[in-house]
Motif scaffolding. Structure first.
Motif, PDB file in Angstrom:
ATOM      1  N   ASP A 213     -27.871  -0.384  13.386  1.00 35.06           N
ATOM      2  CA  ASP A 213     -28.914  -0.159  12.388  1.00 35.06           C
ATOM      3  C   ASP A 213     -30.163   0.471  13.018  1.00 35.06           C
ATOM      4  OD1 ASP A 213     -29.835  -0.135   9.774  1.00 35.06           O
ATOM      5  OD2 ASP A 213     -30.805  -2.100   9.955  1.00 35.06           O
ATOM      6  N   ILE A 214     -29.919   1.532  13.791  1.00 37.48           N
ATOM      7  CA  ILE A 214     -30.995   2.303  14.401  1.00 37.48           C
ATOM      8  C   ILE A 214     -30.736   3.780  14.086  1.00 37.48           C
ATOM      9  CG2 ILE A 214     -31.481   0.666  16.274  1.00 37.48           C
ATOM     10  CD1 ILE A 214     -29.760   2.363  18.146  1.00 37.48           C
ATOM     11  N   SER A 215     -31.709   4.627  14.357  1.00 36.50           N
ATOM     12  CA  SER A 215     -31.498   6.053  14.111  1.00 36.50           C
ATOM     13  C   SER A 215     -30.610   6.633  15.206  1.00 36.50           C
ATOM     14  CB  SER A 215     -32.835   6.795  14.068  1.00 36.50           C
ATOM     15  OG  SER A 215     -33.380   6.900  15.367  1.00 36.50           O
ATOM     16  N   GLU A 216     -29.997   7.750  14.898  1.00 36.96           N
ATOM     17  CA  GLU A 216     -29.159   8.422  15.888  1.00 36.96           C
ATOM     18  C   GLU A 216     -30.012   8.876  17.073  1.00 36.96           C
ATOM     19  OE1 GLU A 216     -25.752  11.896  15.942  1.00 36.96           O
ATOM     20  OE2 GLU A 216     -26.457  11.122  14.022  1.00 36.96           O
ATOM     21  N   ARG A 217     -31.247   9.280  16.793  1.00 39.53           N
ATOM     22  CA  ARG A 217     -32.170   9.704  17.855  1.00 39.53           C
ATOM     23  C   ARG A 217     -32.474   8.527  18.792  1.00 39.53           C
ATOM     24  NH1 ARG A 217     -32.992  13.290  21.184  1.00 39.53           N
ATOM     25  NH2 ARG A 217     -34.991  13.084  22.178  1.00 39.53           N
ATOM     26  N   THR A 218     -32.672   7.342  18.231  1.00 39.92           N
ATOM     27  CA  THR A 218     -32.943   6.159  19.048  1.00 39.92           C
ATOM     28  C   THR A 218     -31.730   5.834  19.926  1.00 39.92           C
ATOM     29  OG1 THR A 218     -34.465   5.287  17.391  1.00 39.92           O
ATOM     30  CG2 THR A 218     -33.590   3.712  18.977  1.00 39.92           C
ATOM     31  N   ALA A 219     -30.541   5.977  19.366  1.00 39.66           N
ATOM     32  CA  ALA A 219     -29.328   5.747  20.154  1.00 39.66           C
ATOM     33  C   ALA A 219     -29.274   6.729  21.325  1.00 39.66           C
ATOM     34  CB  ALA A 219     -28.088   5.896  19.278  1.00 39.66           C
TER      35      ALA A 219
ATOM     36  N   GLU B  21     -11.023   0.845  14.347  1.00 40.98           N
ATOM     37  CA  GLU B  21     -12.463   0.643  14.267  1.00 40.98           C
ATOM     38  C   GLU B  21     -13.258   1.596  15.149  1.00 40.98           C
ATOM     39  OE1 GLU B  21     -10.553  -2.068  15.480  1.00 40.98           O
ATOM     40  OE2 GLU B  21     -11.611  -2.912  17.188  1.00 40.98           O
ATOM     41  N   THR B  22     -12.607   2.254  16.106  1.00 40.52           N
ATOM     42  CA  THR B  22     -13.325   3.185  16.954  1.00 40.52           C
ATOM     43  C   THR B  22     -13.072   4.631  16.567  1.00 40.52           C
ATOM     44  OG1 THR B  22     -11.560   3.271  18.585  1.00 40.52           O
ATOM     45  CG2 THR B  22     -13.295   1.621  18.934  1.00 40.52           C
TER      46      THR B  22
ATOM     47  N   LEU C 267     -17.231   4.703  20.642  1.00 40.97           N
ATOM     48  CA  LEU C 267     -17.964   5.105  19.444  1.00 40.97           C
ATOM     49  C   LEU C 267     -18.884   6.288  19.725  1.00 40.97           C
ATOM     50  CD1 LEU C 267     -16.963   2.241  18.621  1.00 40.97           C
ATOM     51  CD2 LEU C 267     -19.056   2.038  17.306  1.00 40.97           C
ATOM     52  N   SER C 268     -19.039   7.146  18.736  1.00 40.72           N
ATOM     53  CA  SER C 268     -19.962   8.281  18.833  1.00 40.72           C
ATOM     54  C   SER C 268     -21.396   7.773  18.668  1.00 40.72           C
ATOM     55  CB  SER C 268     -19.661   9.285  17.723  1.00 40.72           C
ATOM     56  OG  SER C 268     -19.945   8.711  16.454  1.00 40.72           O
ATOM     57  N   ASN C 269     -22.365   8.640  18.959  1.00 39.53           N
ATOM     58  CA  ASN C 269     -23.773   8.264  18.773  1.00 39.53           C
ATOM     59  C   ASN C 269     -24.040   7.860  17.327  1.00 39.53           C
ATOM     60  OD1 ASN C 269     -24.079   8.963  21.407  1.00 39.53           O
ATOM     61  ND2 ASN C 269     -25.457  10.678  21.067  1.00 39.53           N
ATOM     62  N   ARG C 270     -23.457   8.585  16.405  1.00 34.63           N
ATOM     63  CA  ARG C 270     -23.657   8.282  14.979  1.00 34.63           C
ATOM     64  C   ARG C 270     -23.145   6.889  14.640  1.00 34.63           C
ATOM     65  NH1 ARG C 270     -21.967  12.889  11.585  1.00 34.63           N
ATOM     66  NH2 ARG C 270     -24.118  13.440  11.930  1.00 34.63           N
ATOM     67  N   LEU C 271     -21.942   6.553  15.125  1.00 38.43           N
ATOM     68  CA  LEU C 271     -21.387   5.228  14.839  1.00 38.43           C
ATOM     69  C   LEU C 271     -22.145   4.120  15.560  1.00 38.43           C
ATOM     70  CD1 LEU C 271     -17.564   6.031  14.797  1.00 38.43           C
ATOM     71  CD2 LEU C 271     -19.080   5.601  12.855  1.00 38.43           C
ATOM     72  N   ILE C 272     -22.611   4.406  16.768  1.00 37.30           N
ATOM     73  CA  ILE C 272     -23.446   3.422  17.484  1.00 37.30           C
ATOM     74  C   ILE C 272     -24.700   3.141  16.678  1.00 37.30           C
ATOM     75  CG2 ILE C 272     -24.908   3.068  19.529  1.00 37.30           C
ATOM     76  CD1 ILE C 272     -22.779   4.672  21.137  1.00 37.30           C
ATOM     77  N   ALA C 273     -25.335   4.190  16.191  1.00 35.60           N
ATOM     78  CA  ALA C 273     -26.560   4.038  15.402  1.00 35.60           C
ATOM     79  C   ALA C 273     -26.299   3.220  14.139  1.00 35.60           C
ATOM     80  CB  ALA C 273     -27.130   5.415  15.048  1.00 35.60           C
ATOM     81  N   ARG C 274     -25.224   3.519  13.446  1.00 35.13           N
ATOM     82  CA  ARG C 274     -24.881   2.772  12.219  1.00 35.13           C
ATOM     83  C   ARG C 274     -24.636   1.302  12.525  1.00 35.13           C
ATOM     84  NH1 ARG C 274     -20.579   6.788   9.361  1.00 35.13           N
ATOM     85  NH2 ARG C 274     -22.042   8.453   8.865  1.00 35.13           N
ATOM     86  N   LYS C 275     -23.867   1.067  13.585  1.00 32.66           N
ATOM     87  CA  LYS C 275     -23.492  -0.305  13.939  1.00 32.66           C
ATOM     88  C   LYS C 275     -24.724  -1.153  14.302  1.00 32.66           C
ATOM     89  CE  LYS C 275     -19.468  -2.374  15.396  1.00 32.66           C
ATOM     90  NZ  LYS C 275     -18.402  -2.661  14.461  1.00 32.66           N
TER      91      LYS C 275
ATOM     92  N   ARG D 271     -22.158  -0.957  25.483  1.00 30.22           N
ATOM     93  CA  ARG D 271     -20.905  -1.609  25.099  1.00 30.22           C
ATOM     94  C   ARG D 271     -20.204  -0.814  24.007  1.00 30.22           C
ATOM     95  NH1 ARG D 271     -18.786  -5.140  21.500  1.00 30.22           N
ATOM     96  NH2 ARG D 271     -17.252  -6.596  22.309  1.00 30.22           N
ATOM     97  N   LEU D 272     -20.954  -0.375  23.003  1.00 25.81           N
ATOM     98  CA  LEU D 272     -20.357   0.399  21.919  1.00 25.81           C
ATOM     99  C   LEU D 272     -19.875   1.765  22.402  1.00 25.81           C
ATOM    100  CD1 LEU D 272     -22.794  -0.557  19.012  1.00 25.81           C
ATOM    101  CD2 LEU D 272     -20.443  -1.352  19.374  1.00 25.81           C
ATOM    102  N   LEU D 273     -20.629   2.359  23.311  1.00 33.07           N
ATOM    103  CA  LEU D 273     -20.211   3.628  23.893  1.00 33.07           C
ATOM    104  C   LEU D 273     -18.889   3.440  24.633  1.00 33.07           C
ATOM    105  CD1 LEU D 273     -21.771   6.555  25.283  1.00 33.07           C
ATOM    106  CD2 LEU D 273     -20.896   5.135  27.109  1.00 33.07           C
TER     107      LEU D 273
END
Length: 155
Positions: A32-38, A78-79, A22-30, A16-18
């Motif tokens: 609360d996971i690591s960028e690698r996990t995203a 926001e995106t 949103l970039s991987n970094r922003l998905i991870a922040r949103k 949904r965020l993708l």
């Protein structure tokens, strides 16, 4: 891409965020996971839905109704992390060629395939995409593809 796919709740959140651009970094922040996990979630999603890249996954999310057609336009603040650098014109005027490039991009075609389809060079496609991004306030091809869908150019 397949029609009925079983995604985990977290994968659905990531998709949904993708789809909102949103970039991987922003998905991870949103989330609360690591960028690698995203990235791992995205790899899993791609396999499940048969997508090969972000644009196809984002279009799939819209197709299955994970987000609505009017939900968070890809150029919304926001995106886009720095909206002041990429201000959205009131009514962007795309040339006929730019519309053609954007339409093919929204179908998930690579720059190479767009170039072949239109009989132009890849460099020319890249130049058109740069112009399109500037005019619509997008920062990458996924946002541009979502913009095309949102405005009906992808139809």
């Amino acid at each position: 891409m397949t029609s009925a796919v079983k995604l985990t709740c977290r994968e659905a959140d990531v998709l949904r965020l993708l789809a909102l651009g949103l970039s991987n970094r922003l998905i991870a922040r949103k989330l609360d996971i690591s960028e690698r996990t995203a990235k791992n979630h995205l790899s899993s999603i791609y396999l499940k839905i048969g997508a090969t890249h972000r644009t196809q996954a984002a279009l799939y999310a819209r197709q299955i109704g994970l987000i609505g057609p009017g939900e968070a336009a890809p150029y919304a603040p926001e995106t886009t992390p720095t909206p002041e650098k990429h201000a959205q014109p009131a009514c962007p005027t795309l040339t006929a060629r730019e519309q053609g490039v954007l339409r093919l991009l929204a179908l998930g075609l690579s720059n190479r395939l767009i170039a072949r389809e239109l009989g132009i060079s890849e460099k020319t496609v890249k130049n058109h995409l740069s112009s399109i991004y500037l005019k619509i306030g997008a920062t990458h091809r996924t946002q541009a593809a979502l913009y095309a869908q949102y405005t009906g150019l992808a139809s």
